[in-house]
Scaffold this motif. Structure first.
Motif, PDB file in Angstrom:
ATOM      1  N   THR A 235      49.438  53.788  34.162  1.00  0.00           N
ATOM      2  CA  THR A 235      48.954  52.421  34.807  1.00  0.00           C
ATOM      3  C   THR A 235      48.164  52.526  36.218  1.00  0.00           C
ATOM      4  O   THR A 235      47.053  51.942  36.103  1.00  0.00           O
ATOM      5  N   GLY A 236      48.716  53.382  37.066  1.00  0.00           N
ATOM      6  CA  GLY A 236      47.893  53.785  38.207  1.00  0.00           C
ATOM      7  C   GLY A 236      46.832  54.337  38.246  1.00  0.00           C
ATOM      8  O   GLY A 236      45.618  53.903  38.746  1.00  0.00           O
ATOM      9  N   THR A 237      46.774  55.256  37.072  1.00  0.00           N
ATOM     10  CA  THR A 237      45.412  55.937  36.853  1.00  0.00           C
ATOM     11  C   THR A 237      44.415  55.050  36.334  1.00  0.00           C
ATOM     12  O   THR A 237      42.980  55.228  36.910  1.00  0.00           O
ATOM     13  N   VAL A 238      44.569  54.224  35.404  1.00  0.00           N
ATOM     14  CA  VAL A 238      43.512  53.303  34.775  1.00  0.00           C
ATOM     15  C   VAL A 238      43.029  52.327  35.842  1.00  0.00           C
ATOM     16  O   VAL A 238      42.135  51.934  36.258  1.00  0.00           O
ATOM     17  N   MET A 239      44.117  51.962  36.895  1.00  0.00           N
ATOM     18  CA  MET A 239      43.688  51.023  37.954  1.00  0.00           C
ATOM     19  C   MET A 239      42.622  51.568  38.794  1.00  0.00           C
ATOM     20  O   MET A 239      41.559  51.210  39.229  1.00  0.00           O
ATOM     21  N   VAL A 240      43.056  52.855  39.303  1.00  0.00           N
ATOM     22  CA  VAL A 240      42.106  53.572  40.184  1.00  0.00           C
ATOM     23  C   VAL A 240      40.706  53.787  39.621  1.00  0.00           C
ATOM     24  O   VAL A 240      39.667  53.817  40.206  1.00  0.00           O
ATOM     25  N   ALA A 241      40.685  54.300  38.128  1.00  0.00           N
ATOM     26  CA  ALA A 241      39.616  54.513  37.353  1.00  0.00           C
ATOM     27  C   ALA A 241      38.691  53.235  37.423  1.00  0.00           C
ATOM     28  O   ALA A 241      37.383  53.144  37.533  1.00  0.00           O
ATOM     29  N   ALA A 242      39.307  52.235  37.273  1.00  0.00           N
ATOM     30  CA  ALA A 242      38.597  50.919  37.305  1.00  0.00           C
ATOM     31  C   ALA A 242      37.772  50.581  38.665  1.00  0.00           C
ATOM     32  O   ALA A 242      36.742  50.159  38.675  1.00  0.00           O
ATOM     33  N   ALA A 243      38.636  50.784  39.749  1.00  0.00           N
ATOM     34  CA  ALA A 243      38.160  50.564  40.862  1.00  0.00           C
ATOM     35  C   ALA A 243      37.000  51.527  41.486  1.00  0.00           C
ATOM     36  O   ALA A 243      36.165  51.206  41.887  1.00  0.00           O
ATOM     37  N   ALA A 244      37.448  52.814  40.989  1.00  0.00           N
ATOM     38  CA  ALA A 244      36.268  53.870  41.439  1.00  0.00           C
ATOM     39  C   ALA A 244      34.847  53.788  40.504  1.00  0.00           C
ATOM     40  O   ALA A 244      33.888  53.932  41.156  1.00  0.00           O
ATOM     41  N   THR A 245      34.897  53.128  39.395  1.00  0.00           N
ATOM     42  CA  THR A 245      33.654  52.679  38.562  1.00  0.00           C
ATOM     43  C   THR A 245      33.249  51.290  38.864  1.00  0.00           C
ATOM     44  O   THR A 245      32.242  50.962  38.174  1.00  0.00           O
ATOM     45  N   ARG A 246      33.758  50.667  39.610  1.00  0.00           N
ATOM     46  CA  ARG A 246      33.415  49.327  39.809  1.00  0.00           C
ATOM     47  C   ARG A 246      33.564  48.508  38.757  1.00  0.00           C
ATOM     48  O   ARG A 246      32.424  47.514  38.219  1.00  0.00           O
ATOM     49  N   GLY A 247      34.425  48.763  37.857  1.00  0.00           N
ATOM     50  CA  GLY A 247      34.755  48.109  36.599  1.00  0.00           C
ATOM     51  C   GLY A 247      35.799  46.858  36.596  1.00  0.00           C
ATOM     52  O   GLY A 247      35.910  46.262  37.684  1.00  0.00           O
ATOM     53  N   GLN A 248      35.989  46.265  35.524  1.00  0.00           N
ATOM     54  CA  GLN A 248      36.851  45.316  35.327  1.00  0.00           C
ATOM     55  C   GLN A 248      37.830  45.470  34.214  1.00  0.00           C
ATOM     56  O   GLN A 248      37.189  45.621  32.977  1.00  0.00           O
ATOM     57  N   VAL A 249      39.182  45.825  34.253  1.00  0.00           N
ATOM     58  CA  VAL A 249      39.833  46.324  33.271  1.00  0.00           C
ATOM     59  C   VAL A 249      41.327  45.183  33.294  1.00  0.00           C
ATOM     60  O   VAL A 249      41.903  44.958  34.436  1.00  0.00           O
ATOM     61  N   THR A 250      41.589  45.016  32.054  1.00  0.00           N
ATOM     62  CA  THR A 250      42.910  44.217  31.944  1.00  0.00           C
ATOM     63  C   THR A 250      43.940  45.138  31.566  1.00  0.00           C
ATOM     64  O   THR A 250      43.800  45.762  30.370  1.00  0.00           O
ATOM     65  N   LEU A 251      45.166  45.338  31.902  1.00  0.00           N
ATOM     66  CA  LEU A 251      46.500  46.311  31.456  1.00  0.00           C
ATOM     67  C   LEU A 251      47.277  45.365  31.017  1.00  0.00           C
ATOM     68  O   LEU A 251      47.823  44.523  31.778  1.00  0.00           O
ATOM     69  N   GLN A 252      47.805  45.743  29.667  1.00  0.00           N
ATOM     70  CA  GLN A 252      48.969  44.911  29.339  1.00  0.00           C
ATOM     71  C   GLN A 252      50.205  45.860  29.265  1.00  0.00           C
ATOM     72  O   GLN A 252      49.912  47.028  29.277  1.00  0.00           O
ATOM     73  N   ASN A 253      51.315  45.399  29.003  1.00  0.00           N
ATOM     74  CA  ASN A 253      52.564  46.212  29.275  1.00  0.00           C
ATOM     75  C   ASN A 253      52.673  46.820  30.502  1.00  0.00           C
ATOM     76  O   ASN A 253      52.872  48.123  30.445  1.00  0.00           O
ATOM     77  N   THR A 254      52.733  46.399  31.605  1.00  0.00           N
ATOM     78  CA  THR A 254      52.720  47.174  32.976  1.00  0.00           C
ATOM     79  C   THR A 254      54.002  46.463  33.601  1.00  0.00           C
ATOM     80  O   THR A 254      54.481  45.406  33.142  1.00  0.00           O
ATOM     81  N   ASN A 255      54.271  47.035  34.524  1.00  0.00           N
ATOM     82  CA  ASN A 255      55.369  46.739  35.601  1.00  0.00           C
ATOM     83  C   ASN A 255      55.094  46.924  36.844  1.00  0.00           C
ATOM     84  O   ASN A 255      55.049  47.626  37.574  1.00  0.00           O
ATOM     85  N   PRO A 256      54.227  45.634  37.231  1.00  0.00           N
ATOM     86  CA  PRO A 256      53.619  45.616  38.776  1.00  0.00           C
ATOM     87  C   PRO A 256      54.655  45.763  39.853  1.00  0.00           C
ATOM     88  O   PRO A 256      54.231  46.514  40.704  1.00  0.00           O
ATOM     89  N   ALA A 257      56.058  45.815  39.566  1.00  0.00           N
ATOM     90  CA  ALA A 257      56.932  46.018  40.818  1.00  0.00           C
ATOM     91  C   ALA A 257      57.171  47.476  40.842  1.00  0.00           C
ATOM     92  O   ALA A 257      57.564  47.966  41.982  1.00  0.00           O
ATOM     93  N   HIS A 258      56.666  48.353  39.758  1.00  0.00           N
ATOM     94  CA  HIS A 258      56.861  49.850  40.130  1.00  0.00           C
ATOM     95  C   HIS A 258      55.666  50.373  40.863  1.00  0.00           C
ATOM     96  O   HIS A 258      55.533  51.742  41.061  1.00  0.00           O
ATOM     97  N   LEU A 259      54.683  49.422  41.152  1.00  0.00           N
ATOM     98  CA  LEU A 259      53.495  49.810  41.886  1.00  0.00           C
ATOM     99  C   LEU A 259      53.003  49.339  42.983  1.00  0.00           C
ATOM    100  O   LEU A 259      51.808  49.220  43.176  1.00  0.00           O
ATOM    101  N   THR A 260      54.139  48.780  43.682  1.00  0.00           N
ATOM    102  CA  THR A 260      53.769  47.957  45.120  1.00  0.00           C
ATOM    103  C   THR A 260      52.904  48.762  45.930  1.00  0.00           C
ATOM    104  O   THR A 260      52.122  48.247  46.724  1.00  0.00           O
ATOM    105  N   SER A 261      53.110  49.989  46.030  1.00  0.00           N
ATOM    106  CA  SER A 261      52.404  50.983  47.160  1.00  0.00           C
ATOM    107  C   SER A 261      50.982  51.107  46.793  1.00  0.00           C
ATOM    108  O   SER A 261      50.067  50.958  47.316  1.00  0.00           O
ATOM    109  N   LEU A 262      50.769  51.237  45.551  1.00  0.00           N
ATOM    110  CA  LEU A 262      49.453  51.748  44.952  1.00  0.00           C
ATOM    111  C   LEU A 262      48.463  50.446  45.133  1.00  0.00           C
ATOM    112  O   LEU A 262      47.491  50.169  45.460  1.00  0.00           O
ATOM    113  N   ILE A 263      49.323  49.001  44.698  1.00  0.00           N
ATOM    114  CA  ILE A 263      48.583  47.953  44.754  1.00  0.00           C
ATOM    115  C   ILE A 263      48.121  47.649  46.161  1.00  0.00           C
ATOM    116  O   ILE A 263      46.995  47.047  46.439  1.00  0.00           O
TER     117      ILE A 263
END
Length: 337
Positions: A235-263
């Protein structure tokens, strides 16, 4: 695969469903041998490490099938606790079999695990934890034999909050006599997932997700069906990739509570993140902002497994970023753009 050919210059866009967490599935598959019967695990990705673990379980006598995202394990035919060296050398996570095999058979024979691309990582804390439960540990060169006709609960303090050691001790202690308390335990979501799985089979474990885990030993576990949590690193890898390429990505079946530090870090970089239940939308249209200082530390701090991905984003950020790696004892790095 001999090479990767990447045509750059395009932002990532679209929708992706995140598969189950490999680092949660591996100890859960190993723990399945604690129950004698058919265990069904859902949301298991088809990855090389998963295949190696299933091969290991088959070598022990289990029957295993992996159809789609579901693994079915019949652990009743398991007849040996000798883990083959050839397979152990393919994957470090094979060490997860020590605790459950010791608890079920009273003896386990393994070898120093391999398969770790980042170098040697010792298993001293695993062995010390099993010794504290009453196991005799014999090291003969590369071979390790643990014997414990009877495991006894104990108070175990980890010198470092090792994820693997915490999980191995948990798996061994569920069938030990009496209470086991692990202090300075690792707190990762994968440990919480293992606790939920073991408890569903009849174990009595409390505290996963905190630095103190308590296990009340039981006499027997029963097979069950269980679904693995989403993979937070993917999940975090896709999030960073979207940010680095200035894109827009929707991620399904995630648990945001597990990624608070990255968010938190990505939002400081100027990335837009919208959260709706298990769906996250990540978008970025401008050059990211630099982060003054990021330090990798055990969960819930910033994970070392996302350090290299974030470095890519910081390499194109506006300003100077500093990252300090504490988990792998690497030196601090700095980028100037």
């Amino acid at each position: 695969m001999d090479k990767l050919v990447i045509e750059g210059g395009k932002p990532l866009s679209g929708t992706i469903a995140i598969h189950g967490a490999k680092n949660a599935a591996l100890p859960i598959l190993a723990a399945s041998v604690l129950a004698c019967g058919t265990v069904t695990i859902d949301h298991v990705p088809k990855l090389l490490d998963i295949g190696v673990m299933l091969d290991l379980l088959r070598e022990l006598g289990c029957r295993a099938w992996h159809e789609g995202e579901t693994v079915v394990l019949d652990t009743a035919p398991a007849h040996t606790s000798h883990v083959p060296e050839t397979l152990m050398r393919q994957m470090r996570s094979s060490i997860f079999l020590m605790g459950p095999l010791l608890a079920r058979f009273g003896e386990v024979q393994v070898y120093q695990p391999g398969g770790c691309a980042i170098g040697e990582r010792k298993i001293d804390l695993h062995l010390q934890g099993l010794e504290a439960l009453g196991a005799e540990v014999i090291e003969l060169g590369n071979r390790i034999i643990c014997r414990a006709p009877r495991l006894i609960g104990n108070d175990i303090h980890l010198a470092f909050p090792s994820v693997g050691a915490t999980e191995n001790i948990m798996m061994a202690a569920v069938l030990a006599e009496g209470r086991t308390t692990i202090t300075n335990a690792a707190r990762e979501p994968e440990i919480q997932d293992l606790q939920r799985f073991l408890n569903k089979m009849g174990a009595k474990i409390m505290g996963a997700g905190t630095d103190t885990i308590t296990i009340e030993g039981v006499r027997k576990l029963e097979p069950c069906r269980y679904e693995v949590i989403p993979d937070r690193i993917v999940t975090g890898t896709v999030m960073v990739a979207a940010a680095a390429t200035r894109g827009q990505v929707t991620l399904q079946n995630t648990n945001p509570a597990h990624l608070t530090s990255l968010i938190h870090v990505l939002r400081r970089c100027g990335v837009q993140i919208a959260i709706d239940g298990d769906i996250m939308k990540v978008s970025s249209s401008a050059r990211p902002k630099a982060i003054e200082r990021i330090v990798t530390s055990p969960y819930p701090a910033f994970p070392t497994d996302l350090q290299s991905q974030l470095m890519v984003l910081l390499a194109v950020a506006d300003g100077t970023s500093i990252m300090k790696e504490t988990i792998l004892k690497a030196a601090s790095s700095m980028w100037k753009n």
